[in-house]
Design a protein around this motif. Structure first.
Motif, PDB file in Angstrom:
ATOM      1  N   LYS A   1       1.950 -12.128   6.249  1.00  0.00           N
ATOM      2  CA  LYS A   1       0.998 -11.704   5.238  1.00  0.00           C
ATOM      3  C   LYS A   1       1.058 -10.187   5.121  1.00  0.00           C
ATOM      4  O   LYS A   1       1.588  -9.515   6.001  1.00  0.00           O
ATOM      5  N   LYS A   2       0.518  -9.688   4.052  1.00  0.00           N
ATOM      6  CA  LYS A   2       0.407  -8.238   3.934  1.00  0.00           C
ATOM      7  C   LYS A   2      -0.544  -7.730   5.009  1.00  0.00           C
ATOM      8  O   LYS A   2      -1.407  -8.467   5.489  1.00  0.00           O
ATOM      9  N   SER A   3      -0.367  -6.494   5.393  1.00  0.00           N
ATOM     10  CA  SER A   3      -1.151  -5.928   6.480  1.00  0.00           C
ATOM     11  C   SER A   3      -2.648  -6.109   6.254  1.00  0.00           C
ATOM     12  O   SER A   3      -3.157  -5.935   5.143  1.00  0.00           O
ATOM     13  N   TYR A   4      -3.337  -6.463   7.328  1.00  0.00           N
ATOM     14  CA  TYR A   4      -4.795  -6.589   7.281  1.00  0.00           C
ATOM     15  C   TYR A   4      -5.436  -5.256   6.899  1.00  0.00           C
ATOM     16  O   TYR A   4      -6.532  -5.212   6.354  1.00  0.00           O
ATOM     17  N   TYR A   5      -4.711  -4.172   7.176  1.00  0.00           N
ATOM     18  CA  TYR A   5      -5.224  -2.826   6.889  1.00  0.00           C
ATOM     19  C   TYR A   5      -4.739  -2.317   5.542  1.00  0.00           C
ATOM     20  O   TYR A   5      -4.615  -1.119   5.312  1.00  0.00           O
ATOM     21  N   SER A   6      -4.475  -3.255   4.616  1.00  0.00           N
ATOM     22  CA  SER A   6      -4.010  -2.877   3.283  1.00  0.00           C
ATOM     23  C   SER A   6      -5.167  -2.414   2.413  1.00  0.00           C
ATOM     24  O   SER A   6      -6.306  -2.845   2.586  1.00  0.00           O
ATOM     25  N   LYS A   7      -4.826  -1.592   1.489  1.00  0.00           N
ATOM     26  CA  LYS A   7      -5.778  -1.217   0.447  1.00  0.00           C
ATOM     27  C   LYS A   7      -5.651  -2.243  -0.674  1.00  0.00           C
ATOM     28  O   LYS A   7      -4.549  -2.585  -1.096  1.00  0.00           O
ATOM     29  N   ASP A   8      -6.781  -2.775  -1.141  1.00  0.00           N
ATOM     30  CA  ASP A   8      -6.761  -3.798  -2.179  1.00  0.00           C
ATOM     31  C   ASP A   8      -6.441  -3.153  -3.528  1.00  0.00           C
ATOM     32  O   ASP A   8      -7.260  -2.447  -4.104  1.00  0.00           O
ATOM     33  N   THR A   9      -5.241  -3.404  -4.033  1.00  0.00           N
ATOM     34  CA  THR A   9      -4.826  -2.812  -5.316  1.00  0.00           C
ATOM     35  C   THR A   9      -5.076  -3.753  -6.489  1.00  0.00           C
ATOM     36  O   THR A   9      -4.889  -3.357  -7.637  1.00  0.00           O
ATOM     37  N   THR A  10      -5.501  -4.986  -6.196  1.00  0.00           N
ATOM     38  CA  THR A  10      -5.754  -5.941  -7.280  1.00  0.00           C
ATOM     39  C   THR A  10      -6.831  -5.422  -8.220  1.00  0.00           C
ATOM     40  O   THR A  10      -6.712  -5.518  -9.448  1.00  0.00           O
ATOM     41  N   LYS A  11      -7.891  -4.883  -7.643  1.00  0.00           N
ATOM     42  CA  LYS A  11      -8.991  -4.370  -8.451  1.00  0.00           C
ATOM     43  C   LYS A  11      -8.556  -3.160  -9.276  1.00  0.00           C
ATOM     44  O   LYS A  11      -8.946  -3.013 -10.440  1.00  0.00           O
ATOM     45  N   GLU A  12      -7.745  -2.305  -8.682  1.00  0.00           N
ATOM     46  CA  GLU A  12      -7.255  -1.133  -9.407  1.00  0.00           C
ATOM     47  C   GLU A  12      -6.399  -1.564 -10.596  1.00  0.00           C
ATOM     48  O   GLU A  12      -6.513  -1.009 -11.698  1.00  0.00           O
ATOM     49  N   LYS A  13      -5.533  -2.541 -10.364  1.00  0.00           N
ATOM     50  CA  LYS A  13      -4.672  -3.014 -11.452  1.00  0.00           C
ATOM     51  C   LYS A  13      -5.503  -3.577 -12.599  1.00  0.00           C
ATOM     52  O   LYS A  13      -5.185  -3.376 -13.770  1.00  0.00           O
ATOM     53  N   PHE A  14      -6.575  -4.280 -12.236  1.00  0.00           N
ATOM     54  CA  PHE A  14      -7.404  -4.889 -13.285  1.00  0.00           C
ATOM     55  C   PHE A  14      -8.079  -3.828 -14.154  1.00  0.00           C
ATOM     56  O   PHE A  14      -7.993  -3.872 -15.383  1.00  0.00           O
TER      57      PHE A  14
ATOM     58  N   SER B   1      -9.686   8.587 -13.476  1.00  0.00           N
ATOM     59  CA  SER B   1      -9.828   8.667 -14.927  1.00  0.00           C
ATOM     60  C   SER B   1      -9.152   7.458 -15.554  1.00  0.00           C
ATOM     61  O   SER B   1      -8.510   6.659 -14.861  1.00  0.00           O
ATOM     62  N   LYS B   2      -9.267   7.323 -16.849  1.00  0.00           N
ATOM     63  CA  LYS B   2      -8.719   6.177 -17.564  1.00  0.00           C
ATOM     64  C   LYS B   2      -7.249   5.949 -17.233  1.00  0.00           C
ATOM     65  O   LYS B   2      -6.435   6.859 -17.304  1.00  0.00           O
ATOM     66  N   GLY B   3      -6.935   4.733 -16.830  1.00  0.00           N
ATOM     67  CA  GLY B   3      -5.560   4.375 -16.481  1.00  0.00           C
ATOM     68  C   GLY B   3      -5.135   4.805 -15.105  1.00  0.00           C
ATOM     69  O   GLY B   3      -4.029   4.474 -14.653  1.00  0.00           O
ATOM     70  N   ASN B   4      -5.998   5.548 -14.423  1.00  0.00           N
ATOM     71  CA  ASN B   4      -5.640   6.054 -13.085  1.00  0.00           C
ATOM     72  C   ASN B   4      -6.844   5.970 -12.144  1.00  0.00           C
ATOM     73  O   ASN B   4      -7.166   6.909 -11.430  1.00  0.00           O
ATOM     74  N   TRP B   5      -7.524   4.837 -12.167  1.00  0.00           N
ATOM     75  CA  TRP B   5      -8.678   4.630 -11.295  1.00  0.00           C
ATOM     76  C   TRP B   5      -8.242   4.177  -9.915  1.00  0.00           C
ATOM     77  O   TRP B   5      -7.328   3.362  -9.780  1.00  0.00           O
ATOM     78  N   HIS B   6      -8.909   4.723  -8.885  1.00  0.00           N
ATOM     79  CA  HIS B   6      -8.619   4.368  -7.491  1.00  0.00           C
ATOM     80  C   HIS B   6      -9.903   3.848  -6.841  1.00  0.00           C
ATOM     81  O   HIS B   6     -10.961   4.486  -6.929  1.00  0.00           O
ATOM     82  N   LEU B   7      -9.785   2.704  -6.200  1.00  0.00           N
ATOM     83  CA  LEU B   7     -10.957   2.087  -5.584  1.00  0.00           C
ATOM     84  C   LEU B   7     -11.497   2.970  -4.466  1.00  0.00           C
ATOM     85  O   LEU B   7     -10.766   3.370  -3.560  1.00  0.00           O
TER      86      LEU B   7
ATOM     87  N   ASN C   1     -16.124  11.263 -13.501  1.00  0.00           N
ATOM     88  CA  ASN C   1     -14.968  10.913 -12.662  1.00  0.00           C
ATOM     89  C   ASN C   1     -15.200   9.641 -11.857  1.00  0.00           C
ATOM     90  O   ASN C   1     -14.445   9.338 -10.940  1.00  0.00           O
ATOM     91  N   TYR C   2     -16.242   8.897 -12.216  1.00  0.00           N
ATOM     92  CA  TYR C   2     -16.559   7.644 -11.523  1.00  0.00           C
ATOM     93  C   TYR C   2     -16.619   6.492 -12.522  1.00  0.00           C
ATOM     94  O   TYR C   2     -16.924   6.690 -13.716  1.00  0.00           O
ATOM     95  N   LEU C   3     -16.318   5.321 -12.009  1.00  0.00           N
ATOM     96  CA  LEU C   3     -16.416   4.088 -12.787  1.00  0.00           C
ATOM     97  C   LEU C   3     -16.990   3.006 -11.871  1.00  0.00           C
ATOM     98  O   LEU C   3     -16.572   2.874 -10.713  1.00  0.00           O
TER      99      LEU C   3
ATOM    100  N   ASN D   1      -7.429  -0.649 -14.474  1.00  0.00           N
ATOM    101  CA  ASN D   1      -6.485   0.249 -15.152  1.00  0.00           C
ATOM    102  C   ASN D   1      -5.818  -0.441 -16.341  1.00  0.00           C
ATOM    103  O   ASN D   1      -5.522   0.189 -17.356  1.00  0.00           O
ATOM    104  N   SER D   2      -5.571  -1.741 -16.212  1.00  0.00           N
ATOM    105  CA  SER D   2      -4.964  -2.460 -17.336  1.00  0.00           C
ATOM    106  C   SER D   2      -5.970  -2.742 -18.444  1.00  0.00           C
ATOM    107  O   SER D   2      -5.597  -3.008 -19.588  1.00  0.00           O
ATOM    108  N   SER D   3      -7.263  -2.680 -18.137  1.00  0.00           N
ATOM    109  CA  SER D   3      -8.293  -2.950 -19.143  1.00  0.00           C
ATOM    110  C   SER D   3      -8.505  -1.776 -20.087  1.00  0.00           C
ATOM    111  O   SER D   3      -9.119  -1.924 -21.148  1.00  0.00           O
ATOM    112  N   GLY D   4      -8.043  -0.593 -19.694  1.00  0.00           N
ATOM    113  CA  GLY D   4      -8.178   0.591 -20.542  1.00  0.00           C
ATOM    114  C   GLY D   4      -9.569   1.190 -20.565  1.00  0.00           C
ATOM    115  O   GLY D   4      -9.884   2.004 -21.448  1.00  0.00           O
TER     116      GLY D   4
END
Length: 422
Positions: A276-289, A318-324, A300-302, A291-294
């Motif tokens: 599996k991916k590392s237990y200490y991974s950063k969840d990028t699924t939320k970021e992808k969602f 910022s738009k298209g470049n949000w980090h959890l 500087n917060y969302l 950022n793809s929503s526009g």
């Protein structure tokens, strides 16, 4: 007196005859020994210092009818079996039936002995009719048919491969095509594979640093070395890390265990590694969602509220470049009074909303009577209803008191609040 003198002369004559005879026999023996020594010197190692050498060559035939790519690793030691003089990694193509290894070593005199070791468990070494994992290579000098001196520093042997299982590596049930090597029973993978585990790899000349996305866990590996570190703790690998074509091959099992990648093996005809991916991974699924929503924000917060997972997710950027940045569990509107969906802005902060038996607060209002606020609290400070992860409110988003206090401490007005059913 004459009789004594005659006796002495007779003794002298006998002794001189014996001395002559002994001398004659000695010369004959010397000639025989010289001839035999000359003959033996052509075949027996002779520790003479004629010309210093600085290389040892080994030619190996692959003793197998199966044509396939193979990987071997060799070490050369001094005659003490402890001093390492060199190591070589050999990769053969499916059409190759032999290979050469050249070790550059410190200058030595003819007659020196070396030990070559094969430290791959997928094959055995055959030399002078003996098979095993190592062989003694003894240099010597001889002569060819023309009488010219020949320095024997090249040796010939065979490699007999064992049956090898094909290795397949799966991450989250997806088969990952990657280059690998097998040493003993251990799998060393190309550094390119490590990113599939959500672990970063940074090269520093002849070393590699692996780092988790969270928790600040890291490992250090060193080229051609069994020494490694886990954070500040040093330990020894079973086989050294090595580099091939500019890429490091690193111990998969050690990495999987340290970064909590859930390593397991299965299969009979194939060797299947499931991870599996590392237990200490950063969840990028939320970021992808997001950022793809526009979606954008005037700060500087969302804040994205996912109704399907009952989470309040805070992003920076910022738009298209949000980090959890952080996620909080929450409760949502009951079926008859559901939480609305859409894009809104944080417009007002209130200390509390008060009711007969309880209150909630602080309050972050974003649309009409809709707001983020705490779970319900009695006036004596004890919980009245502190449930989250359920549909229970009149439409507002409830968070644990400590979480809403944290939110109001740094989220500015006009921050976008994005609410989706997903």
């Amino acid at each position: 007196m004459k009789r004594v003198l005659s006796l002495l002369i007779a003794i002298a004559a006998v002794c001189s005859t014996g001395i002559i005879a002994l001398a004659t026999e000695g010369e004959a023996v010397s000639e025989v020994v010289a001839e035999e020594s000359a003959a033996v010197s052509e075949y027996v190692a002779t520790p003479v210092t004629l010309k210093k050498q600085n290389e040892v060559l080994f030619h190996a035939e692959i003793n197998s009818t199966e044509k396939k790519e193979r990987h071997f690793a060799f070490l050369l030691y001094a005659c003490d079996g402890q001093t390492e003089l060199g190591r070589k990694y050999i990769n053969t193509k499916n059409w190759e039936t032999s290979f050469n290894i050249e070790f550059s070593v410190p200058e030595y005199n003819i007659g020196e002995k070396f030990i070559i070791k094969l430290f791959s468990d997928n094959a055995e070494l055959i030399y002078n009719g003996l098979s095993g994992k190592e062989a003694i290579l003894e240099t010597y000098v001889t002569s060819d048919e023309a009488g010219n001196i020949v320095y024997q520093t090249a040796f010939y042997g065979e490699i007999r491969p064992y049956d090898e299982k094909i290795v397949k590596i799966k991450v989250e049930n997806n088969t990952i095509n990657t280059d690998y090597r097998v040493f003993g029973n251990e799998i060393y993978v190309s550094e390119d594979f490590i990113k599939e585990l959500n672990v970063s790899v940074t090269r520093n000349k002849d070393s590699w640093t692996l780092k988790s996305q969270t928790k600040n866990f890291y490992m250090n590996f060193y080229k051609d070395n069994i020494y490694a570190t886990r954070n500040s703790e040093g330990y020894n690998l079973n086989y050294p890390v090595y580099e091939e074509n500019g890429k490091a091959f690193l111990p998969l099992y050690d990495i999987a265990v340290y970064f909590a990648c859930s390593y397991s093996e299965s299969g009979e005809s194939e060797r299947i590694i499931s991870m599996k991916k590392s237990y200490y991974s950063k969840d990028t699924t939320k970021e992808k969602f997001v950022n793809s929503s526009g979606v954008s924000s005037r700060t500087n917060y969302l804040i994205w509220i996912s109704k399907s997972t009952y989470t309040v997710n805070v992003f920076t950027g910022s738009k298209g470049n949000w980090h959890l940045y952080k996620s909080y569990p929450c409760a949502l509107g009951a079926p008859r009074t559901p939480t609305i969906e859409g894009q809104f802005e944080y417009i007002e902060r209130l200390n509390r909303w008060s009711y007969a038996n309880y209150y909630c607060g602080p309050v972050m209002r974003f649309h009409n009577g809709y707001a983020l606020h705490s779970t319900l609290i009695r006036y004596n400070g004890t919980p009245y209803d502190d449930r989250v992860g359920v549909n229970i409110s009149l439409g507002c988003i409830r968070l644990h008191p400590a979480d809403i206090q944290e939110l109001v401490s740094f989220i500015p007005f006009k921050t976008r609040i994005y609410i989706t059913a997903k």
